[in-house]
Design an enzyme around this catalytic site. Structure first.
Site, PDB file in Angstrom:
ATOM      1  N   THR A  47       0.814  -1.215   0.000  1.00 13.37           N
ATOM      2  CA  THR A  47       0.000   0.000   0.000  1.00 13.37           C
ATOM      3  C   THR A  47       0.840   1.255   0.000  1.00 13.37           C
ATOM      4  OG1 THR A  47      -1.795  -1.123   1.136  1.00 13.37           O
ATOM      5  CG2 THR A  47      -1.721   1.263   1.357  1.00 13.37           C
ATOM      6  N   TYR A  61      -8.088   0.916  -3.235  1.00 15.50           N
ATOM      7  CA  TYR A  61      -6.957   1.387  -4.053  1.00 15.50           C
ATOM      8  C   TYR A  61      -6.281   0.162  -4.633  1.00 15.50           C
ATOM      9  CZ  TYR A  61      -4.695  -0.204   0.181  1.00 15.50           C
ATOM     10  OH  TYR A  61      -4.308  -0.971   1.241  1.00 15.50           O
ATOM     11  N   SER A  94       1.766  -7.765  -0.628  1.00 18.18           N
ATOM     12  CA  SER A  94       2.554  -8.694   0.192  1.00 18.18           C
ATOM     13  C   SER A  94       1.824  -9.997   0.520  1.00 18.18           C
ATOM     14  CB  SER A  94       3.014  -8.023   1.478  1.00 18.18           C
ATOM     15  OG  SER A  94       1.931  -7.857   2.375  1.00 18.18           O
ATOM     16  N   THR A 127       1.642  -4.373   4.201  1.00 16.22           N
ATOM     17  CA  THR A 127       1.496  -4.646   5.642  1.00 16.22           C
ATOM     18  C   THR A 127       0.950  -6.035   5.920  1.00 16.22           C
ATOM     19  OG1 THR A 127      -0.721  -3.684   5.638  1.00 16.22           O
ATOM     20  CG2 THR A 127       1.141  -2.217   6.188  1.00 16.22           C
ATOM     21  N   ASP A 128       0.357  -6.691   4.924  1.00 17.75           N
ATOM     22  CA  ASP A 128      -0.314  -7.969   5.192  1.00 17.75           C
ATOM     23  C   ASP A 128       0.649  -9.053   5.676  1.00 17.75           C
ATOM     24  OD1 ASP A 128      -2.994  -7.901   2.680  1.00 17.75           O
ATOM     25  OD2 ASP A 128      -2.635  -6.779   4.528  1.00 17.75           O
ATOM     26  N   LYS A 200       0.460  -7.186  12.740  1.00 15.62           N
ATOM     27  CA  LYS A 200      -0.668  -6.390  12.252  1.00 15.62           C
ATOM     28  C   LYS A 200      -1.895  -6.843  13.027  1.00 15.62           C
ATOM     29  CE  LYS A 200      -2.975  -4.840   8.001  1.00 15.62           C
ATOM     30  NZ  LYS A 200      -2.975  -4.954   6.506  1.00 15.62           N
ATOM     31  N   GLU A 320      -2.010 -28.006  29.500  1.00 13.83           N
ATOM     32  CA  GLU A 320      -3.175 -28.880  29.233  1.00 13.83           C
ATOM     33  C   GLU A 320      -2.819 -30.032  28.301  1.00 13.83           C
ATOM     34  OE1 GLU A 320      -5.907 -25.173  28.426  1.00 13.83           O
ATOM     35  OE2 GLU A 320      -7.138 -26.977  28.567  1.00 13.83           O
TER      36      GLU A 320
END
Ligand code: DGL
Length: 363
Positions: A47, A61, A94, A127-128, A200, A320
């Site tokens: 982005t 976008y 990404s 950013t992904d 993120k 557990e």
């Protein structure tokens, strides 16, 4: 573009003078008073290189459109803080990163930090999957020079776009001597995060990134403020080395929930996974009706790593679930996507459960 002269040569005297007067790192660190560092911006897309149809399009976008030289030209203030040049390694969103892209990017960054005339590297990135890339670079690039990964949540065409200031701050940080030796850093929304912990956590806000353990500091108006330092192994202390890697073993994540289909685990093995990351509920838990499937998978030589779908905290071994008995690994505080990166790298060096677990404690 001015030739990159070895910064350390030019900065040597400045550092000596500065050493006489400066406090330790507790004082705000100017980027480099009077001596501009040489910073390379390695662009991969996302982005921060995106473009929308109107200034009102902050969320609609196309990512990965604007070339790096145009990004740099759009921020003339960069010339006030560093000698900057750009390289376009990729131009992709990404979510489309692959292991091959990670390896290619890591090798390019490793080559750049070996150049005497390069003082720091900034990687612009979607950013992904930024958090996977920042952790990967943190584990495989052997340097104490600053490597700063940066992205944006809005395209540069939008009102209140965040990319310009994020990129400016990333260059300031990459050119700041006190950023050396802190591992790969992520610069987003004025925060300095570790490449290890950055995640993120919000998918549509400019304060999208955070670490469960808090930021290391902030960049504000060309000054770097530190409040903590990383404690986990990274970069120069890492046993993983990008220059020795050509491929990464397949590792896949299975997301935990109620009423799971255990066939999802078998599908991961069928896809070639050498380790499965269980993004389990709560403390990374495996439902009782899936235990036999995972024991069979483990007996077949595929490792099982228990991470958690819960954002904060860390998975506790043998609480557990009898990890010792089942020969499973726990991911500590690493989220599933970061556990996937470390498991893949770990499997390039060992197939021992004990060694895998050591690596998850240490990195
Ligand atoms: N397609 C997403 C990516 O490239 C856009 C998200 C962003 O970069 O902020 O990661």
């Amino acid at each position: 573009m001015r030739a990159f002269l070895p910064f350390m040569l030019r900065a040597g005297l400045t550092a000596l003078v500065a050493a006489n007067t400066a406090c330790a790192q507790v004082a705000p660190q100017m980027a480099n008073a009077g001596v501009k560092p040489n910073i390379v911006i390695v662009a991969t897309g996302g982005t921060i290189a995106g473009a929308g149809a109107t200034t009102a399009n902050s969320a609609t976008y196309q990512a990965a459109k604007v070339p790096v030289d145009k990004l740099i030209a759009g921020i003339p203030e960069l010339n006030d803080v560093a000698n900057v040049r750009g390289e376009q390694t990729f131009q992709i969103a990404s979510e489309s990163f692959t292991n091959d892209r990670l390896l290619q990017l890591g090798k390019r960054v490793s080559a750049l930090v070996k150049e005497p005339g390069v003082d720091g590297v900034v990687v612009t990135h979607g950013t992904d999957t930024l958090e996977e890339t920042s952790f990967f670079l943190n584990l495989v690039v052997h340097t104490d020079k600053p490597i700063v990964v940066v992205g944006s949540m809005r395209p540069g065409t939008a009102m209140s776009a965040d990319g310009m200031l994020n990129l400016y701050n990333a260059v300031v940080l990459a050119g700041t001597p006190s950023a050396r030796g802190k591992g790969v850093l992520v610069e987003m929304n004025d925060d300095i995060l570790t490449g290890r912990d950055a995640a993120k956590r919000i998918n549509i806000k400019t304060n999208a990134f955070a670490s469960a353990w808090g930021p290391l500091g902030m960049v504000v108006e060309n000054k770097v403020y530190w409040f903590r330092a990383p404690v986990k192994r990274h970069t120069m202390q890492s046993e993983f080395d990008i220059d020795m890697l050509t491929t990464l073993p397949e590792v896949q994540i299975v997301y935990g929930s109620g009423n799971m289909a255990v066939e999802m685990y078998d599908a991961a093995v069928k896809a070639g996974a050498k380790a499965i990351i269980n993004a389990g509920v709560g403390n990374g838990s495996v439902p009782n009706y899936a235990v036999d499937t995972l024991k069979k998978i483990r007996a077949g030589g595929v490792h099982v790593v228990r991470s958690s779908r819960v954002a904060d905290g860390f998975v506790i071994r043998n609480s557990e679930q009898p990890d010792d008995q089942y020969d499973w690994v726990v991911a500590h505080d690493l989220n599933p996507q970061k556990a996937k990166i470390l498991a893949a790298l770990a499997l390039t060096r060992t197939n021992s459960t004990a060694e895998l677990q050591r690596m998850f404690w240490e990195y």
